[in-house]
Enzyme design. Structure first.
Site, PDB file in Angstrom:
ATOM      1  CB  ILE A   6      17.088 -51.145 -84.748  1.00 35.35           C
ATOM      2  CG1 ILE A   6      18.476 -51.387 -85.335  1.00 35.35           C
ATOM      3  CG2 ILE A   6      16.436 -49.967 -85.421  1.00 35.35           C
ATOM      4  CD1 ILE A   6      18.471 -51.988 -86.699  1.00 35.35           C
ATOM      5  CG  ASN A  87      23.593 -53.344 -85.608  1.00 35.06           C
ATOM      6  OD1 ASN A  87      24.207 -54.164 -86.291  1.00 35.06           O
ATOM      7  ND2 ASN A  87      23.841 -52.033 -85.688  1.00 35.06           N
ATOM      8  CE1 TYR A 154      32.904 -56.674 -81.560  1.00 36.94           C
ATOM      9  CE2 TYR A 154      34.106 -58.554 -82.462  1.00 36.94           C
ATOM     10  CZ  TYR A 154      33.064 -57.637 -82.547  1.00 36.94           C
ATOM     11  OH  TYR A 154      32.199 -57.686 -83.616  1.00 36.94           O
ATOM     12  CE  LYS A 158      29.581 -58.221 -81.243  1.00 39.08           C
ATOM     13  NZ  LYS A 158      28.266 -57.624 -81.470  1.00 39.08           N
ATOM     14  CB  THR A 191      30.771 -51.542 -91.578  1.00 37.79           C
ATOM     15  OG1 THR A 191      31.547 -52.363 -90.704  1.00 37.79           O
ATOM     16  CG2 THR A 191      29.583 -52.326 -92.100  1.00 37.79           C
TER      17      THR A 191
HETATM   18  N1  LIG Z   1      31.803 -55.248 -89.680  1.00 38.07           N
HETATM   19  C1  LIG Z   1      32.093 -56.524 -89.509  1.00 38.07           C
HETATM   20  O1  LIG Z   1      32.886 -57.109 -90.246  1.00 38.07           O
HETATM   21  C2  LIG Z   1      31.435 -57.304 -88.414  1.00 38.07           C
HETATM   22  C3  LIG Z   1      31.810 -58.640 -88.240  1.00 38.07           C
HETATM   23  C4  LIG Z   1      31.199 -59.393 -87.247  1.00 38.07           C
HETATM   24  C5  LIG Z   1      30.230 -58.815 -86.453  1.00 38.07           C
HETATM   25  N2  LIG Z   1      29.884 -57.498 -86.634  1.00 38.07           N
HETATM   26  C6  LIG Z   1      28.860 -56.958 -85.772  1.00 38.07           C
HETATM   27  O2  LIG Z   1      27.872 -56.313 -86.569  1.00 38.07           O
HETATM   28  C7  LIG Z   1      27.283 -55.221 -85.843  1.00 38.07           C
HETATM   29  C8  LIG Z   1      27.351 -53.959 -86.680  1.00 38.07           C
HETATM   30  O3  LIG Z   1      28.713 -53.675 -86.941  1.00 38.07           O
HETATM   31  P1  LIG Z   1      29.164 -52.581 -88.008  1.00 38.07           P
HETATM   32  O4  LIG Z   1      30.271 -53.159 -88.753  1.00 38.07           O
HETATM   33  O5  LIG Z   1      27.989 -52.027 -88.718  1.00 38.07           O
HETATM   34  O6  LIG Z   1      29.775 -51.476 -87.016  1.00 38.07           O
HETATM   35  P2  LIG Z   1      30.056 -49.920 -87.261  1.00 38.07           P
HETATM   36  O7  LIG Z   1      30.059 -49.591 -88.687  1.00 38.07           O
HETATM   37  O8  LIG Z   1      31.270 -49.611 -86.442  1.00 38.07           O
HETATM   38  O9  LIG Z   1      28.772 -49.229 -86.584  1.00 38.07           O
HETATM   39  C9  LIG Z   1      28.575 -49.388 -85.215  1.00 38.07           C
HETATM   40  C10 LIG Z   1      27.219 -48.827 -84.830  1.00 38.07           C
HETATM   41  O10 LIG Z   1      27.115 -48.954 -83.391  1.00 38.07           O
HETATM   42  C11 LIG Z   1      26.800 -47.689 -82.826  1.00 38.07           C
HETATM   43  N3  LIG Z   1      27.481 -47.500 -81.545  1.00 38.07           N
HETATM   44  C12 LIG Z   1      28.790 -47.695 -81.268  1.00 38.07           C
HETATM   45  N4  LIG Z   1      29.061 -47.313 -80.011  1.00 38.07           N
HETATM   46  C13 LIG Z   1      27.890 -46.889 -79.480  1.00 38.07           C
HETATM   47  C14 LIG Z   1      27.514 -46.350 -78.221  1.00 38.07           C
HETATM   48  N5  LIG Z   1      28.406 -46.158 -77.249  1.00 38.07           N
HETATM   49  N6  LIG Z   1      26.229 -46.000 -78.011  1.00 38.07           N
HETATM   50  C15 LIG Z   1      25.310 -46.155 -79.004  1.00 38.07           C
HETATM   51  N7  LIG Z   1      25.593 -46.663 -80.207  1.00 38.07           N
HETATM   52  C16 LIG Z   1      26.874 -47.006 -80.451  1.00 38.07           C
HETATM   53  C17 LIG Z   1      27.330 -46.667 -83.846  1.00 38.07           C
HETATM   54  O11 LIG Z   1      26.560 -45.463 -83.739  1.00 38.07           O
HETATM   55  P3  LIG Z   1      27.127 -44.080 -83.157  1.00 38.07           P
HETATM   56  O12 LIG Z   1      28.580 -44.005 -83.470  1.00 38.07           O
HETATM   57  O13 LIG Z   1      26.276 -43.056 -83.825  1.00 38.07           O
HETATM   58  O14 LIG Z   1      26.857 -44.163 -81.689  1.00 38.07           O
HETATM   59  C18 LIG Z   1      27.062 -47.360 -85.168  1.00 38.07           C
HETATM   60  O15 LIG Z   1      25.755 -47.083 -85.606  1.00 38.07           O
HETATM   61  C19 LIG Z   1      28.068 -55.151 -84.537  1.00 38.07           C
HETATM   62  O16 LIG Z   1      27.378 -55.830 -83.534  1.00 38.07           O
HETATM   63  C20 LIG Z   1      29.365 -55.874 -84.847  1.00 38.07           C
HETATM   64  O17 LIG Z   1      29.967 -56.407 -83.681  1.00 38.07           O
HETATM   65  C21 LIG Z   1      30.473 -56.741 -87.591  1.00 38.07           C
END
Ligand SMILES: NC(=O)c1ccc[n+]([C@@H]2O[C@H](COP(=O)([O-])OP(=O)(O)OC[C@H]3O[C@@H](n4cnc5c(N)ncnc54)[C@H](OP(=O)(O)O)[C@@H]3O)[C@@H](O)[C@H]2O)c1
Length: 251
Positions: A6, A87, A154, A158, A191
């Protein structure tokens, strides 16, 4: 025993999905730039085996050796199933494209699209003759279906992830031991990604105030609730091959 690979386990949705996988029957490989010590401790308490790979997914050239390294440690005979959850994602650059930084554009596509494609490709290749449950869940976004001012990179990544999912599903139809692959749109989750959106300059993202309102009105989904839907997609017997699942139809 089940093996889960993951990305983005360190926080947000990825952390909630990872925590939902803990059992003494789980072998988890987490990939993100930073470790989350709390999650590592929780995994230990639950008897799960958790390996953390501190890796920057922007660095596409190392992903092949990373996944091959993980597979070198796996004993196919001990596994009932193997799963990949793509993810991890980044939103930046949040700006109209003519004001976006080239390096951030490349990084966005690398993390949001190139990494999931490469990891899926390697996962499928390395498990080609494995007769067990094999599933890939790509975490997508509503932004892949609807354009937003300031999110062009972005949205493109996606949208690319959704069509990639559908193409691979067709390819797997003819395989002896097919991998099941779906894409999942998680809605607006509470988040760090949402805090980032709310702190954007409104000239760069003109919908910003609507997102501030969503938070004030309590409309953001808790990561645990959304993670539960991803876990259902991992464990349900029947899923739609190549399906583009949307949480709004699953609540
Ligand atoms: N939050 C929303 O409302 C929302 C809505 C639609 C879709 N999504 C999707 O849901 C998923 C999770 O989003 P989230 O809201 O949980 O995001 P988040 O809180 O910003 O967390 C992003 C995660 O991705 C990792 N990441 C980012 N850049 C990275 C890199 N260069 N290398 C390795 N890991 C990296 C981060 O880990 P590190 O910083 O430790 O690397 C972190 O664990 C994403 O695919 C996002 O597009 C989110």
């Amino acid at each position: 025993m089940n093996c889960y690979i993951i990305t983005g386990s360190s926080r947000g949705l990825g952390a909630a999905i990872t925590a939902g996988l803990f059992s003494n029957d789980s072998l988890i490989h987490s990939i993100s730039r930073h470790r989350n010590k709390e999650i590592i401790k929780e995994a230990e308490c639950a008897g799960a085996v958790l390996h953390w790979h501190e890796t920057d997914l922007n660095n596409s050239s190392i992903l092949e050796s990373l996944l091959e390294g993980i597979f070198d440690t796996l004993d196919q005979k001990k596994l009932d199933g193997i799963y990949l959850v793509n993810n991890a994602a980044v939103l930046q650059p949040i700006k109209p494209i003519d004001r976006s930084d080239s390096e951030q554009i490349v990084q966005n596509i690398n993390v949001n699209l190139v990494a999931p494609i490469l990891l899926s490709s390697l996962f499928i290749k390395l498990t080609a003759d494995w007769k067990m449950k094999k599933r890939i869940i790509n975490i997508s976004s509503g932004a892949g279906k609807k354009p937003h001012y300031g999110w062009s990179t972005y949205c493109s990544a996606k949208s690319g992830l959704d069509i990639f999912t559908r193409c691979v599903a067709i390819e797997q139809e003819e395989r002896q031991y097919p991998v099941q692959i779906v894409s999942f749109t998680p809605g607006i989750i509470d988040t760090d990604m949402q805090s980032e959106i709310r702190s954007t300059n409104v000239n760069d993202f003109i919908e910003r105030d609507a997102f501030i309102k969503y938070k004030d009105q309590g409309k953001l989904l808790p990561p645990d609730l959304v993670a539960g839907k991803v876990l259902n997609l991992l464990f349900e017997e029947e899923i739609i091959q190549g399906g583009i699942y949307d949480i709004r139809e699953m609540l």
